[in-house]
Design a protein around this motif. Structure first.
Motif, PDB file in Angstrom:
ATOM      1  N   THR A 169       0.813  -1.217   0.000  1.00 26.69           N
ATOM      2  CA  THR A 169       0.000   0.000   0.000  1.00 26.69           C
ATOM      3  C   THR A 169       0.845   1.265   0.000  1.00 26.69           C
ATOM      4  N   GLY A 170       2.144   1.143   0.228  1.00 27.42           N
ATOM      5  CA  GLY A 170       3.008   2.322   0.289  1.00 27.42           C
ATOM      6  C   GLY A 170       3.256   2.793   1.701  1.00 27.42           C
ATOM      7  N   CYS A 171       2.383   2.425   2.617  1.00 27.90           N
ATOM      8  CA  CYS A 171       2.587   2.714   4.040  1.00 27.90           C
ATOM      9  C   CYS A 171       2.276   1.437   4.805  1.00 27.90           C
ATOM     10  N   LYS A 191       7.004   4.080   2.444  1.00 26.18           N
ATOM     11  CA  LYS A 191       8.045   3.796   1.455  1.00 26.18           C
ATOM     12  C   LYS A 191       8.468   5.065   0.720  1.00 26.18           C
ATOM     13  N   THR A 192       7.511   5.863   0.317  1.00 26.33           N
ATOM     14  CA  THR A 192       7.840   7.110  -0.373  1.00 26.33           C
ATOM     15  C   THR A 192       6.893   8.210   0.090  1.00 26.33           C
ATOM     16  N   ALA A 229      -0.571  14.310  -0.140  1.00 27.18           N
ATOM     17  CA  ALA A 229      -1.050  12.929  -0.040  1.00 27.18           C
ATOM     18  C   ALA A 229      -2.302  12.833   0.820  1.00 27.18           C
ATOM     19  N   GLY A 230      -3.112  11.831   0.508  1.00 31.18           N
ATOM     20  CA  GLY A 230      -4.243  11.538   1.372  1.00 31.18           C
ATOM     21  C   GLY A 230      -3.772  10.955   2.695  1.00 31.18           C
ATOM     22  N   PRO A 277       0.247   9.935  11.113  1.00 29.32           N
ATOM     23  CA  PRO A 277       0.824  11.173  10.567  1.00 29.32           C
ATOM     24  C   PRO A 277       1.410  10.952   9.178  1.00 29.32           C
ATOM     25  N   PRO A 278       1.248  11.911   8.282  1.00 29.92           N
ATOM     26  CA  PRO A 278       1.837  11.772   6.946  1.00 29.92           C
ATOM     27  C   PRO A 278       3.367  11.792   7.009  1.00 29.92           C
ATOM     28  N   ALA A 279       3.986  11.273   5.950  1.00 28.49           N
ATOM     29  CA  ALA A 279       5.448  11.299   5.867  1.00 28.49           C
ATOM     30  C   ALA A 279       5.922  12.663   5.388  1.00 28.49           C
TER      31      ALA A 279
END
Length: 743
Positions: free
Chosen positions: A647-649, A669-670, A675-676, A727-729
């Motif tokens: 999923t990327g997270c 990951k990135t 981002a949502g 929390p977002p990256a």
């Protein structure tokens, strides 16, 4: 009682807390499998078996003239045999003295006993639970006298059933077992997905899911080990199953060698699963009166998705596979010198590393490859387990004493199963190496394999390992095995018995490990096979943790540890923080992220402390303190996969069994622009209790938007249904940890 024998209906019903497993002896003495799934009332479910003439499915002689719908080719059987009318994959294939291969087993006897059976010389589930029971069913071939005793161990509270078999030649002529599986299991009506865990060296146990198709799908290994490539664990599940819902069956082989797990969807949509030793390298002669015991297979069933299935297996592994004081004793945070120095070290350098590690809070120093014999690279020295005092600058005992003076315990790396051609051991005993006379052997890492099927080889390793453990006062051993086995041949076996080699090799390995376990009960052994090439329940019986992969890159480990978690607990996964750029991938990840990922395993470091900055050192001290603070939660908590790495997270949770607290870890990951938000639903909490969610602020890392720094208070039910936001990256590979505590 968990095992019920109904002598009127001729049924055998095994109940666990939430599941039922049932068999029935029919009028011809065939042991039918009637049901395995969520718990039933225990009625005779053979009423759901219907007989139809399927065409080209032959009939046993006793039925063929009267009931042509009765055929072994379509009946659900408990232990299927080759050659007597069942054309599907089968559990047992026997070559009789006359060259024929047919076997037809019929019911002979059954008994129930308290406690769970053991398997001499083999790893197996152990328990002293008062409600554990064993069912023993004896089947016999009337024509030859061959006898198969099916063993069923029932651990009710864990929803676990174990299977094994003892095969005895009860006839008057010798026979050869060509296939002797531990498990055969049939389902009549279900449609399944087939979940397996494939991989390669440095990228093991990748999750793979596909619909089970008509035909045979299989995973296995003929490499002498369970292998990096296919783990001896699989899941059959409802196509709609998720982490939290749907019917799932887990099958795990308690064996570290060559295996075959086959699933077949037959002509009318029935499913059969067979699991056992791989038959390609197997041929076991049995003289009259001789017996063969198969390794054990573990079964568990969940009606609530993959998550509950995994937690059953995690508890089973921690409490009923692993043994000794390290099951519950806090394991030390270690520093392994391998990626810090490789072969290029001397004794003074090692002591200097230990001093710096002690200052960081590390508790155990592990000396990896290169300390013995003529061993400055991987071309020589394996097998010569005598310290290289010139390289170390002192005896091994003196080096161990100097390491302990820094405040650290001392451990050593071994690769006992291998031998270099350039070694004193090979020059003295070339016949101890696995190779075929008249053929040049296949080399891997410039080494051969020692023939552990031979008692004298086992005795040599036992003597050397015990002497070195005693001399150096070792508290830890890393047991490595760095090549696949081919050119399989033992100079100690005649031509008729070469098919025993692969299994006897494993029995020899288990004997050496068991001897160490008995003589040094406080010794912590970590398994390894080029990382995760032998990550199975068989090894975990002797080594309560296994180096999860030679790939120590934190981002790659997200996928490796995710796949591993389906069948194995965090406490079994060797995981270290290594230097960057990472030595396997070249990737640069934050030190904090590397620590968060490694905390989902046994936790340690693999780097040179001399190359750390003061900021790095301060972070590491804080990481070790945090690992100690949350140790019980991280190692023994209930594990939940909240978001997969794809999923990327990647997000996972460990919750206290009593619901008092939880720790959530998220690794991106990135980073994405605008981002949502990532929302996860928290599990394992008490629904009506109130909890506070606090973001742990890690030294040296970017801080999130201030909105995420304020604690949030919600009920367990609200956290499970509405969830919480991660929390977002702010940069690639960022990691967060959130602690949830009951108010």
């Amino acid at each position: 009682m968990s095992i019920i024998i109904d002598h009127t209906a001729h049924t055998f019903t095994l109940h666990t807390a939430h599941t039922t497993y049932q068999m029935k002896v029919d009028e011809l003495g065939v042991l039918l499998h009637t049901y395995y799934g969520p718990r039933t009332d225990g009625g005779d479910l053979s009423q759901l078996i219907y007989h139809f003439d399927r065409g080209f499915s032959g009939n046993p002689y006793g039925k063929g003239k009267t009931e042509k719908g009765y055929s072994l080719d379509v009946l659900p059987q408990e232990y299927s045999c080759f050659g007597a009318g069942d054309y599907r994959i089968t559990a047992l294939r026997v070559r009789q003295a006359d060259g024929s291969r047919a076997c037809d087993l019929r019911f002979a006897d059954a008994a129930v006993s308290r406690g769970k059976y053991a398997l001499p010389g083999l790893p197996a589930v152990h328990t002293d639970a008062p409600d554990a029971e064993t069912l023993t069913i004896t089947l016999r071939d009337p024509a030859t006298g061959l006898e198969v005793v099916l063993l069923y161990g029932v651990l009710p509270e864990l929803d676990v059933i174990t299977r094994a078999a003892v095969i005895t030649n009860g006839g008057t002529a010798p026979v050869v077992l060509e296939k002797a599986a531990s498990l055969s299991l049939d389902w009549q009506y279900d449609t399944f997905d087939w979940v397996t865990f494939h991989g390669r060296h440095t990228m093991e146990r990748n999750f793979q899911r596909m619909p089970l198709q008509h035909g045979v799908q299989s995973i296995g290994s003929v490499r002498g080990t369970s292998s990096h490539h296919y783990n001896p664990f699989a899941i059959l599940c409802d196509p709609a199953a998720t982490e939290t819902s749907g019917l799932c069956y887990g099958v795990s082989f308690v064996y570290s060698g060559e295996f075959l797990m086959e699933a077949e969807k037959d002509q009318i949509g029935q499913t059969r699963l067979v699991c056992g030793i791989h038959p390609d390298d197997f041929a076991w002669p049995l003289e009259p009166g001789e017996s063969f015991t198969t390794p054990e297979t573990v079964l568990t069933c969940s009606g609530e998705g993959f998550g509950l299935l995994s937690r059953h297996l995690h508890t089973l592994t921690r409490e009923h596979i692993c043994r000794g004081p390290w099951v519950h004793k806090r394991r030390p945070v270690l520093l392994n010198n391998w990626e810090g120095t490789y072969f290029g070290f001397a004794g003074d350098k090692l002591v200097a590393m230990a001093k710096q590690a002690a200052d960081l809070g590390v508790e155990l120093f592990v000396l990896d490859d290169g300390w013995f014999g003529k061993r400055d690279d991987d071309n020589s020295g394996l097998g010569d387990w005598f310290p290289n005092e010139k390289k170390l600058g002192c005896s091994l005992g003196e080096l161990a004493r100097r390491i302990r003076q820094t405040g650290l315990a001392f451990g050593l790396w071994f690769e006992p199963e291998a031998v270099s051609e350039d070694s004193d051991l090979y020059r003295a005993h070339p016949d101890w190496a696995v190779q075929i006379p008249g053929r040049r052997p296949n080399l891997s890492r410039n080494q051969l394999v020692l023939d552990l099927s031979r008692t004298e080889v086992q005795d040599y390793l036992i003597e050397r390992l015990c002497a070195l453990t005693q001399e150096a006062g070792l508290t830890y051993i890393k047991w490595d095995m760095n090549r696949s086995i081919c050119d399989k041949y033992s100079a100690a076996l005649d031509a008729a018995h070469q098919g025993q080699f692969s299994h006897k090799f494993l029995l020899g390995l288990y004997r050496v490990l068991e001897t160490l376990h008995q003589r040094f009960p406080d010794l912590l052994i970590e398994g390894c096979s080029g990382g995760g090439g032998r990550f199975d329940l068989g090894m975990l019986y002797y080594t309560p943790q296994i180096w999860c992969s030679d790939n120590s890159d934190a981002v790659a480990r997200l996928d490796i540890q995710y796949g591993t978690s389906f069948g194995y607990p965090c406490s079994a996964m060797g995981a270290h923080v290594s230097a960057v750029p990472n030595h396997q991938t070249g990737r640069v990840t934050p030190l904090e992220t590397r620590a968060c990922v490694a905390m989902a395993g046994t936790f340690g470091y693999e780097l040179d402390p001399d190359k750390l900055t003061e900021t790095d050192k301060s972070e590491i001290r804080a990481q070790i303190a945090r690992f100690h603070q949350y140790y019980d939660l991280l190692q023994y908590g209930d594990y939940y996969r909240l978001r997969a790495p794809v999923t990327g997270c990647s997000v996972w949770e460990v919750a206290a069994p009593d619901g008092s607290e939880a720790l959530v870890t998220a690794v991106y990951k990135t980073v994405e622009a605008n981002a949502g938000l990532v929302r996860v639903q928290i599990q394992g909490l008490t629904p009506d209790a109130r909890y506070t969610v606090t973001l742990l602020q890690h030294e040296g890392t970017d801080q999130p938007h201030p909105e995420f720094l304020r604690p949030v208070t919600l009920t367990g039910r609200e956290l499970a249904l509405a969830g919480m936001v991660v929390p977002p990256a702010r940069r690639d590979y960022q990691a967060w940890q959130l602690h949830i505590t009951r108010c």
